[in-house]
Design a protein around this motif. Sequence first.
Motif, PDB file in Angstrom:
ATOM      1  N   TYR A   1      -1.507   7.114   0.591  1.00 51.87           N
ATOM      2  CA  TYR A   1      -1.321   5.670   0.750  1.00 51.87           C
ATOM      3  C   TYR A   1      -1.590   5.203   2.178  1.00 51.87           C
ATOM      4  O   TYR A   1      -1.590   3.990   2.437  1.00 51.87           O
ATOM      5  N   PHE A   2      -1.823   6.145   3.098  1.00 51.96           N
ATOM      6  CA  PHE A   2      -2.034   5.750   4.493  1.00 51.96           C
ATOM      7  C   PHE A   2      -3.522   5.733   4.843  1.00 51.96           C
ATOM      8  O   PHE A   2      -4.226   6.689   4.567  1.00 51.96           O
ATOM      9  N   PRO A   3      -3.989   4.664   5.501  1.00 51.56           N
ATOM     10  CA  PRO A   3      -3.273   3.404   5.776  1.00 51.56           C
ATOM     11  C   PRO A   3      -3.244   2.513   4.534  1.00 51.56           C
ATOM     12  O   PRO A   3      -4.122   2.616   3.681  1.00 51.56           O
ATOM     13  N   ILE A   4      -2.245   1.660   4.473  1.00 52.62           N
ATOM     14  CA  ILE A   4      -2.112   0.752   3.327  1.00 52.62           C
ATOM     15  C   ILE A   4      -3.346  -0.137   3.252  1.00 52.62           C
ATOM     16  O   ILE A   4      -3.759  -0.751   4.231  1.00 52.62           O
ATOM     17  N   HIS A   5      -3.936  -0.193   2.062  1.00 52.44           N
ATOM     18  CA  HIS A   5      -5.149  -0.989   1.895  1.00 52.44           C
ATOM     19  C   HIS A   5      -5.171  -1.585   0.491  1.00 52.44           C
ATOM     20  O   HIS A   5      -5.035  -0.857  -0.497  1.00 52.44           O
TER      21      HIS A   5
ATOM     22  N   CYS B   1       6.212  -1.365  -6.974  1.00 55.09           N
ATOM     23  CA  CYS B   1       6.758  -0.035  -7.221  1.00 55.09           C
ATOM     24  C   CYS B   1       6.625   0.862  -5.984  1.00 55.09           C
ATOM     25  O   CYS B   1       7.498   1.684  -5.709  1.00 55.09           O
ATOM     26  N   LEU B   2       5.533   0.680  -5.241  1.00 58.46           N
ATOM     27  CA  LEU B   2       5.353   1.476  -4.025  1.00 58.46           C
ATOM     28  C   LEU B   2       6.445   1.186  -2.995  1.00 58.46           C
ATOM     29  O   LEU B   2       6.919   2.096  -2.308  1.00 58.46           O
TER      30      LEU B   2
ATOM     31  N   LYS C   1       2.650  -8.753   2.422  1.00 52.45           N
ATOM     32  CA  LYS C   1       2.964  -7.616   1.572  1.00 52.45           C
ATOM     33  C   LYS C   1       2.428  -6.321   2.175  1.00 52.45           C
ATOM     34  O   LYS C   1       3.078  -5.287   2.115  1.00 52.45           O
ATOM     35  N   ARG C   2       1.247  -6.392   2.765  1.00 50.65           N
ATOM     36  CA  ARG C   2       0.681  -5.203   3.395  1.00 50.65           C
ATOM     37  C   ARG C   2       1.578  -4.748   4.547  1.00 50.65           C
ATOM     38  O   ARG C   2       1.841  -3.566   4.725  1.00 50.65           O
ATOM     39  N   GLY C   3       2.056  -5.719   5.326  1.00 48.37           N
ATOM     40  CA  GLY C   3       2.938  -5.397   6.437  1.00 48.37           C
ATOM     41  C   GLY C   3       4.245  -4.777   5.960  1.00 48.37           C
ATOM     42  O   GLY C   3       4.747  -3.810   6.549  1.00 48.37           O
ATOM     43  N   GLU C   4       4.810  -5.327   4.900  1.00 52.31           N
ATOM     44  CA  GLU C   4       6.061  -4.793   4.351  1.00 52.31           C
ATOM     45  C   GLU C   4       5.858  -3.377   3.815  1.00 52.31           C
ATOM     46  O   GLU C   4       6.677  -2.477   4.044  1.00 52.31           O
ATOM     47  N   LEU C   5       4.756  -3.181   3.102  1.00 53.10           N
ATOM     48  CA  LEU C   5       4.463  -1.853   2.559  1.00 53.10           C
ATOM     49  C   LEU C   5       4.222  -0.847   3.681  1.00 53.10           C
ATOM     50  O   LEU C   5       4.685   0.296   3.624  1.00 53.10           O
ATOM     51  N   SER C   6       3.500  -1.297   4.698  1.00 53.08           N
ATOM     52  CA  SER C   6       3.185  -0.400   5.810  1.00 53.08           C
ATOM     53  C   SER C   6       4.457   0.043   6.520  1.00 53.08           C
ATOM     54  O   SER C   6       4.615   1.226   6.858  1.00 53.08           O
ATOM     55  N   ARG C   7       5.366  -0.887   6.748  1.00 53.95           N
ATOM     56  CA  ARG C   7       6.623  -0.515   7.410  1.00 53.95           C
ATOM     57  C   ARG C   7       7.444   0.429   6.527  1.00 53.95           C
ATOM     58  O   ARG C   7       8.038   1.398   7.019  1.00 53.95           O
ATOM     59  N   ALA C   8       7.483   0.165   5.223  1.00 50.62           N
ATOM     60  CA  ALA C   8       8.243   1.030   4.318  1.00 50.62           C
ATOM     61  C   ALA C   8       7.667   2.446   4.310  1.00 50.62           C
ATOM     62  O   ALA C   8       8.415   3.441   4.299  1.00 50.62           O
ATOM     63  N   LEU C   9       6.335   2.553   4.334  1.00 48.78           N
ATOM     64  CA  LEU C   9       5.703   3.878   4.367  1.00 48.78           C
ATOM     65  C   LEU C   9       6.002   4.570   5.697  1.00 48.78           C
ATOM     66  O   LEU C   9       6.248   5.778   5.738  1.00 48.78           O
ATOM     67  N   MET C  10       5.988   3.802   6.785  1.00 48.97           N
ATOM     68  CA  MET C  10       6.290   4.370   8.106  1.00 48.97           C
ATOM     69  C   MET C  10       7.714   4.936   8.141  1.00 48.97           C
ATOM     70  O   MET C  10       7.950   6.019   8.676  1.00 48.97           O
ATOM     71  N   LEU C  11       8.655   4.198   7.555  1.00 46.76           N
ATOM     72  CA  LEU C  11      10.041   4.677   7.509  1.00 46.76           C
ATOM     73  C   LEU C  11      10.139   5.964   6.683  1.00 46.76           C
ATOM     74  O   LEU C  11      10.928   6.859   7.008  1.00 46.76           O
ATOM     75  N   ALA C  12       9.342   6.040   5.627  1.00 44.40           N
ATOM     76  CA  ALA C  12       9.338   7.266   4.803  1.00 44.40           C
ATOM     77  C   ALA C  12       8.761   8.440   5.597  1.00 44.40           C
ATOM     78  O   ALA C  12       9.316   9.548   5.576  1.00 44.40           O
ATOM     79  N   PHE C  13       7.650   8.219   6.306  1.00 50.96           N
ATOM     80  CA  PHE C  13       7.037   9.265   7.132  1.00 50.96           C
ATOM     81  C   PHE C  13       8.039   9.812   8.158  1.00 50.96           C
ATOM     82  O   PHE C  13       8.081  11.017   8.418  1.00 50.96           O
ATOM     83  N   ALA C  14       8.808   8.897   8.747  1.00 49.27           N
ATOM     84  CA  ALA C  14       9.698   9.283   9.848  1.00 49.27           C
ATOM     85  C   ALA C  14      11.093   9.663   9.371  1.00 49.27           C
ATOM     86  O   ALA C  14      11.964   9.944  10.189  1.00 49.27           O
ATOM     87  N   SER C  15      11.315   9.686   8.067  1.00 51.83           N
ATOM     88  CA  SER C  15      12.674   9.856   7.538  1.00 51.83           C
ATOM     89  C   SER C  15      13.254  11.236   7.780  1.00 51.83           C
ATOM     90  O   SER C  15      14.473  11.403   7.785  1.00 51.83           O
TER      91      SER C  15
ATOM     92  N   LYS D   1      -6.772   2.520  13.092  1.00 50.91           N
ATOM     93  CA  LYS D   1      -6.347   2.898  14.444  1.00 50.91           C
ATOM     94  C   LYS D   1      -5.007   2.244  14.795  1.00 50.91           C
ATOM     95  O   LYS D   1      -4.102   2.885  15.332  1.00 50.91           O
ATOM     96  N   VAL D   2      -4.906   0.945  14.495  1.00 50.25           N
ATOM     97  CA  VAL D   2      -3.683   0.209  14.808  1.00 50.25           C
ATOM     98  C   VAL D   2      -2.493   0.812  14.074  1.00 50.25           C
ATOM     99  O   VAL D   2      -1.425   1.052  14.654  1.00 50.25           O
ATOM    100  N   GLU D   3      -2.665   1.074  12.773  1.00 50.22           N
ATOM    101  CA  GLU D   3      -1.574   1.644  11.981  1.00 50.22           C
ATOM    102  C   GLU D   3      -1.197   3.036  12.487  1.00 50.22           C
ATOM    103  O   GLU D   3      -0.013   3.377  12.558  1.00 50.22           O
ATOM    104  N   SER D   4      -2.189   3.828  12.835  1.00 48.69           N
ATOM    105  CA  SER D   4      -1.911   5.180  13.327  1.00 48.69           C
ATOM    106  C   SER D   4      -1.089   5.134  14.608  1.00 48.69           C
ATOM    107  O   SER D   4      -0.124   5.890  14.771  1.00 48.69           O
ATOM    108  N   LEU D   5      -1.467   4.259  15.526  1.00 44.97           N
ATOM    109  CA  LEU D   5      -0.742   4.133  16.797  1.00 44.97           C
ATOM    110  C   LEU D   5       0.688   3.643  16.566  1.00 44.97           C
ATOM    111  O   LEU D   5       1.641   4.132  17.187  1.00 44.97           O
ATOM    112  N   LYS D   6       0.824   2.679  15.660  1.00 45.45           N
ATOM    113  CA  LYS D   6       2.151   2.134  15.357  1.00 45.45           C
ATOM    114  C   LYS D   6       3.050   3.225  14.753  1.00 45.45           C
ATOM    115  O   LYS D   6       4.218   3.383  15.139  1.00 45.45           O
ATOM    116  N   TYR D   7       2.512   3.988  13.813  1.00 47.58           N
ATOM    117  CA  TYR D   7       3.281   5.058  13.175  1.00 47.58           C
ATOM    118  C   TYR D   7       3.627   6.151  14.190  1.00 47.58           C
ATOM    119  O   TYR D   7       4.736   6.703  14.172  1.00 47.58           O
TER     120      TYR D   7
END
Length: 727
Positions: free
Chosen positions: A227-231, A191-192, A243-257, A281-287
């Motif tokens: 939800y950040f970072p996805i855990h 659902c997320l 799944k974590r990677g897919e969710l993380s990218r989807a959340l990143m796209l939402a943040f940047a939308s 740290k990694v997720e923050s830098l990527k986002y």
Amino acid sequence: MGGTPTIQYVIHIESYVSSSSSEAQQAASVDAIAVLLKNDLLSLETLVREMEMYLTTTDNIIRSRGILLLGELLMRLMSKPLNDTAISSLIEFFTERLADWKALHGALVGCLALLRRNTGTGMINRSQAKAVAESYLKTLQVQSLGQQDRKLCLQILECLLDRYRDALFALGDDLVYGICEAIDGEKDPQCLMLIFHIVELLAQLFPEASGPLENFAGDLFEILECYFPIHFTHPKSDDVDMKRGELSRALMLAFASTPLYEPSVIPLLLDKLSSSLPSAKVESLKYLSYCTLKYGEGRMEKYTKSLWSALKDALFTCPQSTLSEDSDPIDGLGFHESEIMTQALELLQVLVRQHNDSFLSLILGDGDISTFLNSFSQFDDFNSLSTQYKQRLHAVGHVLSVCIKASGSSCNKVFESFFPRLVDALRLSVENSHGIVHSALDANFNFGALYLCVELLAACRQLVVSSDEVASAHDLACDSWCQILRSFCTSLCNVFFCLIRASCVESTWNAYVYAAVKGLEILATFPGSFISVSKLMYENILLTLTSIIESDFNKKFLWKAALKALAESSLFVNKYHEDEKAASFNSIVKRKIVSLISSDDLNMPQSLKLEAIFDIGLTGKSFMYSVVSELEKTISANLSEILVHGDRRLAGLTPGLLECYSNKVLPWFHGNGGADEVSLSFAINIFTKMENNSSLSLEAKGKVFCSMSRNIWLSSDFPISSMRNVL
């Protein structure tokens, strides 16, 4: 099940709605009715008329099963054309049933099936889509439902936003508020994924800086930020990382939308960079990299100082995993890049390119970097360098490299600021050692300057050969960095030669060797219009590297580095059509390397000879054909000598050549158009000579025979008659 189609579908309807039917029986009933509808043995109108009592009964269980059956059938009839009247009646029916919470599941399935239909098969219109949305917002309390129904609700929202934007635009604040209610508090991963995409689509529906989305931007981000970072705290399957990677990218796209989230997103990500969790740290830098590009230069300008401060902390303090002494060279310092550093460098690249002058000024004027560069003279001896110092050197080298590769103008500024004093430090090191660097004099040699010189050389070469910059090669060749490099080219070559000579005499640190060989490789592979070294200097580079291959095979690190450099040089002359360099390469490297095949020198292991021959040979067809020709002549001569004189030395060496021919030459032919007739005849002759040769062991014969037979079939359209002769 026998009987006419009419009797069949009635029986299947009754079976499906019966509470005694199993899930398998229900699925079979749906499939059977769907087949009748697809084959026009039953019309949808007839079916609905027959099902009327099941769709309208006051018995909640039977009504819910009847509505679900109709919804499931529509899911299976997505590609079957339906007329407008049927579509209109069906969507009106299911829209009304969204208020029937006891039969809600079937209503959701039916609505989704109709919303997903495509043009050409009959689909709902704008007003019908709007009616579905209005009923949805009015009647559904999504987060009070079970997981399956929540997922269906979110899929309907996603479909409406994706395919019926015109119908939803007029709903304005009501739509955004309803979405906030529908998604708030969701925890299920499936659902997320839908929620994050819905938020992204919502930003596309209301892209204006002022409007419905602006009124609720704070509320939406408050829902998202938790939800950040996805855990995942309770993994349920083996593919959690995916799944974590897919969710993380989807959340990143939402943040940047939408830029409307920028005032909340950037501070959150900067704050998370101070987390003790490496993954955060990694997720923050990527986002940050992604959002920086999406939000644009204007919105990000106010964060540049904070971003550089955070990047410095990430780059200069993140631990790097080290390699063992036996590992192949990676960067000369023995470090693997950590994921934190990789993502930090990506963000740095984005920021330098987006805010070229302002961000570059922050870096070049940074007090910590200047202090570090001024400390070189205090830490000359590589053996005395702490791991922390090496990591700082590693980080500074990467920071300057990223700046250089950003553009020609930033390359100019970095070179003007740092390169002359780095080269001067190297020349002073050599002069202090009277032109000879021994291991006992390592303390006189400035390793930091050496490392950074090579890193800057590699970066500007990458700038030159990158696809975007090659188009403006003429302009780059006139830049100040290019003039500076030309003026120091001979000095640098002499420093690198000096270090390599020392390493050939005594055992020195691998880091010095790696940097010197890499430096020569870079200078030898600049396109000629930039800093082409002289013909004499280029040939000296080739002679030096080739000599290492021939004589210094006992120094594994040096030998591997030289082999890689020669292979890169071969690729370069072939790719950029440097005719003068190609002629020198062929006369020096090709001649000497190919001659290793027939060489009588037993000091150099055969395995290393063949590794060198094929690593370089595979970089160009003409080189490889010379290798093949020499290998065939040597094998043929060896087999004849063994057969006539029983030479045991050759009997021990020849099987290795035969295996090499089978496992490397024949597969190479396979990838380059197949073997020619001469090579096929040669292969047949080999089998004949091996069969009659008693000096070769049965084990060697069998091994070569099996391997070569297999690879002959792969490498060519080998005639059946020829294979019979071989057998």
